[in-house]
Design a protein around this motif. Structure first.
Motif, mmCIF file in Angstrom:
data_model
loop_
_atom_site.group_PDB
_atom_site.id
_atom_site.type_symbol
_atom_site.label_atom_id
_atom_site.label_comp_id
_atom_site.label_asym_id
_atom_site.label_seq_id
_atom_site.Cartn_x
_atom_site.Cartn_y
_atom_site.Cartn_z
ATOM 1 N N ALA B 43 66.526 -6.537 -14.434
ATOM 2 C CA ALA B 43 66.104 -5.436 -13.568
ATOM 3 C C ALA B 43 64.982 -5.942 -12.662
ATOM 4 O O ALA B 43 64.168 -6.762 -13.102
ATOM 5 N N PRO B 44 64.913 -5.518 -11.415
ATOM 6 C CA PRO B 44 65.770 -4.523 -10.762
ATOM 7 C C PRO B 44 66.928 -5.136 -9.977
ATOM 8 O O PRO B 44 67.455 -4.502 -9.070
ATOM 9 N N LEU B 45 67.358 -6.353 -10.312
ATOM 10 C CA LEU B 45 68.406 -7.000 -9.525
ATOM 11 C C LEU B 45 69.784 -6.482 -9.906
ATOM 12 O O LEU B 45 70.073 -6.284 -11.084
ATOM 13 N N LEU B 93 64.500 -15.299 0.418
ATOM 14 C CA LEU B 93 63.624 -14.202 0.030
ATOM 15 C C LEU B 93 64.488 -13.137 -0.607
ATOM 16 O O LEU B 93 65.569 -12.818 -0.109
ATOM 17 N N LEU B 94 64.015 -12.632 -1.711
ATOM 18 C CA LEU B 94 64.758 -11.614 -2.435
ATOM 19 C C LEU B 94 63.879 -10.378 -2.511
ATOM 20 O O LEU B 94 62.892 -10.351 -3.246
ATOM 21 N N ALA B 95 64.238 -9.356 -1.697
ATOM 22 C CA ALA B 95 63.406 -8.157 -1.621
ATOM 23 C C ALA B 95 64.093 -7.012 -2.331
ATOM 24 O O ALA B 95 65.274 -6.739 -2.098
ATOM 25 N N THR B 96 63.346 -6.358 -3.221
ATOM 26 C CA THR B 96 63.899 -5.192 -3.899
ATOM 27 C C THR B 96 63.124 -3.943 -3.518
ATOM 28 O O THR B 96 63.609 -2.830 -3.680
ATOM 29 N N GLY B 97 61.923 -4.138 -2.996
ATOM 30 C CA GLY B 97 61.142 -3.012 -2.495
ATOM 31 C C GLY B 97 61.196 -3.028 -0.981
ATOM 32 O O GLY B 97 62.274 -3.165 -0.404
#
Lengths: 283, 191, 358
Positions: B43-45, B93-97
């Motif tokens: 989480a949160p992926l 870049l891995l953005a979750t927000g």
């Protein structure tokens, strides 16, 4: 997962595949731009398709059906050798049918049958730099691409016309991709150039020795360089295939004796065989 | 580290099939691709974001992410990628927000436009028959794409990103097992 | 029909491979060469294959020589293709060639020097007369033995440096680039150039080095020192925190001393060209050091106008595995392109004749 031989699936190790895959994605995002990559030494010689092989090895999976052609034919020695390589190191199904293939690796030709979505055409490229005969220094050609400064090539084509009345390039005829990058289509005959324009299939190009990857996404503009008063003209021998009668395909000239005898046959063996079979079925 | 969930069930074939999905997505901007091969992404992926990272990132690619400690540990362990604090230094870049602004990311140079960042954004939903109208390379006439969960000024940022061509950032949008890509060449119009 | 005969590639390939294996073995009534024989009796061939194959393994290099039927470029290619599949466990620490166990050491710049000159197993003063006794075979009488006197053997360039006459080489902790992982890019700094040259073709480097002596490039070289012998290879595993020796390898090192007239920032002094190769490869080490010095022209502010001074020219063309592939690929079928050329030339001739007739 290993298939025979103790090598990884597709021969390349996973780090190498990842590096090539990253290069492929950037190549697709910048149509026609040459992306340098850490080309590996392959068990086949440079010049034998090591770039195309590395691209295919990074893309191919067990669901794929691979076709390999050289000079348009599936049974030329180098095509046989590369197809065997992948059958051995990836255990994938191979085919000679253009319509049945998901990946087609090619040297010097684009198949006659229109390619479709879901197919990937992988070109083997000896010299990725379209300007190399005019400027051999890579540092210089890189700058020209950055500035989209292709005056040298236009001058060269113009000089051809002034001297010969024609553009004297018959293969590896330079193209503009997406209106931005000058690109080598690899040494395909100019006859094949129009097939690249807005092709529904994805086109990937691998140059192993020169360590460059580039791509043309589907439905992307690919224009052969020309002038308004001297439009691009694809050339083919003005004859019909002696085996299938095709008048729309690219022909190989076969010398039949030493007295000037010759015949013309399709370079694309699958196209020719399919047409012959259809004719026989109709009879 | 004991709570780490596994990566690809089959690392070789999992990465291969995920790569084909990303390649297809990048080649046909806006078309949705479904990704599988990871049972329990941290989480949160979602599955697609996690699989994309394992497929593309490794020790050679600095990664920036806001996905939190569990995801960072998971990435470090399975991808072996260095994590960086500054978005400008990242290859992925891995953005979750809230996603970092496109203009702050590596754009590549005129000579080396491929040395640019790829931004992966986990969004709320993706749908492909409605929404934006996409045109450009990879698209026969027009593709549609609806995205929920991007910043309000995304289209303005995207237009600026396109103007920098050949420099620019490429974007992969993920939602659960689904992904769609926006290479820098894609034009987006609001529906 | 002739057209069919060109095809049938699959069977032709199998037959060709069988024939190759038979030709490789030669007359089967004669004893077969063992890898040990190749390693021991064709040692310089093995050394060259290790150097250009960029993989230090005498046994595998001997196998490559055997498999390639003595074609050393083919053998280097076999070794490279094997090398590329090997996992990387780590990088060795910089080797200390100053601590080499010498088998040969000569300097052309000093009559004598600390540690002395050691001629070693060299062809240098042999008369090149075919030795018919060798044709008959037999064991040579043992060479005379001597005990090393244990004196230190400092490098000649170090002796010059003490007087401030040798341009210092600044040590660097920067990770050197690796052209087997990242493609060449220019301008190429010296570590990358040296890596390319160390893997480069002996013949190419020889010709390039030779050209600098003939005026293509401004070279005034002296052999400061050539040394050949065994050097320890060490690694420092992070989990141990201290270096351990993992073995030793034979290398040949050449330091070529060149006069340098000085620049705005540097006083007149000597500069060095450096060559280092696996095994006993003196010709290549010397040629490499000449070319290395020529390639330093840009950073030393010298004019760059000779082929040997051009980074792109030398680095893109020194690799014989790349070169042989591209030259030899011309024998693959090109008839599709040739057909295009045929039609084009016919069309152009028709235009010329039509215009002449008008």
């Amino acid at each position: 997962m290993t298939i025979e031989t103790g090598y990884n699936f597709g021969y390349l190790d996973e780090n190498t595949k990842r590096m090539i895959r990253r290069a492929l994605l950037k190549a697709v995002a910048i149509p026609g731009h040459q992306v340098p990559f850490g080309s590996r030494e392959m068990p086949l010689p440079y010049g034998w398709g090591t770039g195309g092989i590395q691209v295919t090895a990074s893309v191919i999976g067990p669901q794929d059906r691979l076709k390999v052609i050289d000079q348009g034919a599936d049974d030329t020695t180098n095509a046989v050798s590369i197809r065997r390589f992948f059958a051995k190191v990836a255990g994938v199904a191979t085919t000679e049918r253009t319509s049945g293939a998901t990946i087609i690796q090619t040297r010097h030709r684009i198949p006659e049958v229109k390619l479709r979505e879901g197919q990937i055409l992988v070109y083997q490229v000896p010299m990725p730099e379209p300007l190399f005969r005019l400027e051999p220094r890579v540092s210089e050609t890189r700058r020209m691409h950055a500035l989209a400064d292709y005056g040298l090539m236009h001058v060269r084509l113009y000089e051809d016309i002034a001297r010969h009345g024609h553009i004297a390039i018959s293969y590896n005829y330079p193209v503009m991709v997406g209106g931005r990058y000058l690109m080598s289509p690899s040494p395909i005959p100019a006859f094949d150039n129009p097939k690249m324009h807005r092709m529904p299939a994805l086109q990937l190009f691998g140059a192993g020795r020169e360590k460059r990857i580039y791509a043309v996404p589907p439905y992307t503009s690919v224009q052969s360089l020309d002038f308004e008063d001297h439009p691009f003209q694809p050339i083919r021998a003005n004859a019909a295939c002696a085996l299938c009668g095709a008048r729309d395909s690219y022909l190989d000239e076969v010398v039949t004796d030493d007295k000037g005898g010759r015949m013309f046959v399709c370079s694309d063996t699958d196209y020719c065989n399919t047409r012959q079979a259809a004719r026989e079925a109709a009879e | 580290m004991s709570e780490l969930t596994p990566g690809f069930a089959d690392p070789v074939l999992g990465a291969q099939s995920c790569f084909r999905a990303i390649l297809e997505a990048m080649s046909r901007p806006g078309r949705l691709q479904r990704v599988a091969g990871i049972d329990q992404p941290p989480a949160p992926l979602g599955v697609a974001a996690a699989a994309t990272m394992l497929t593309l990132a490794d020790a050679d690619t600095p990664v920036w992410t806001d996905a939190g400690r569990a995801a960072e540990d998971w990435l470090r362990f399975h991808a072996g990628c260095p994590l960086v604090a500054s978005p400008a230094e990242a290859a992925f870049l891995l953005a979750t927000g809230r996603m970092p602004a496109l203009a702050t990311l590596a754009q590549g140079s005129e000579e080396e436009p491929h040395r640019s960042a790829t931004l992966i954004v986990e969004v709320r939903t993706l749908a492909e028959t409605v929404g934006w109208k996409l045109t450009g390379p990879g698209i026969e006439t027009e593709h549609r794409l609806q995205v929920a969960g991007l910043p309000a000024d995304f289209l303005r940022q995207w237009a600026a990103n396109r103007r920098g061509f050949p420099r620019g950032v490429d974007v992969v949008l993920t939602a659960g097992p689904w992904l769609a890509a926006l290479p820098r060449t894609t034009r987006i119009e609001e529906a | 029909m002739a057209y069919v005969a060109v095809k049938g590639g699959e069977r032709a390939i199998d037959a060709a491979h069988a024939w190759l294996a038979e030709a490789r073995r030669g007359d089967a009534t004669l004893p077969e060469l063992s890898l040990e024989q190749i390693e021991q009796q064709l040692g310089l061939a093995v050394d060259r294959v290790m150097a250009e194959g960029a993989c230090y393994d005498r046994g595998l290099a001997a196998l490559a020589v055997k498999q390639a039927r003595g074609d050393l470029i083919e053998a280097a290619f076999l070794l490279r293709a094997y090398r590329t599949t090997l996992p990387r466990f780590g990088a060795s620490l910089p080797m200390d060639t100053g601590a080499m166990r010498l088998r040969r050491r000569i300097s052309a710049t000093y009559k004598d020097l600390p540690g002395g000159q050691v001629l070693g197993p060299t062809f240098d003063y042999t008369h090149r007369l075919l030795d018919f006794a060798l044709a008959a075979g037999g064991t040579p009488p043992p060479a005379p033995q001597a005990t090393p006197d244990g004196e230190a053997t400092p490098r000649v360039t170090g002796i010059l440096a003490q007087e401030g006459l040798m341009a210092p080489e600044a040590p660097s902790e920067t990770e050197p680039p690796d052209l087997t992982r990242e493609p060449l890019s220019f301008p190429a700094e010296r570590p990358l150039r040296l890596q390319a040259l160390a893997r480069g073709d002996e013949g190419f480097l020889l010709a390039m080095g030779y050209s600098t002596q003939r005026g293509y490039g401004n070279a005034h070289p002296f052999v400061g020192e050539i040394r050949m012998g065994e050097v320890a290879v060490e690694i420092a595993p992070p989990e141990l925190g201290f270096p351990i020796e993992i073995g030793e390898i034979t290398v040949t090192e050449c330091q070529m001393v060149n006069q340098f007239a000085g620049s705005k920032t540097e006083p007149p002094q000597f500069t060095r060209g450096y060559g280092l190769v696996f095994g006993h490869g003196e010709r290549k080490a010397m040629a490499m050091s000449l070319v290395d010095r020529a390639l330093r022209a840009r950073e030393l502010g010298e004019e760059v106008d000779a082929p040997a001074q051009s980074e792109e020219f030398v680095l893109y063309h020194c690799d014989n595995v790349e070169a042989t592939g591209f030259v030899e690929h011309l024998k693959l079928p090109h008839y599709v392109d040739f057909q295009s050329e045929l039609e084009k030339v016919r069309e152009m001739r028709a235009t010329v004749f039509r215009e002449a007739a008008e």
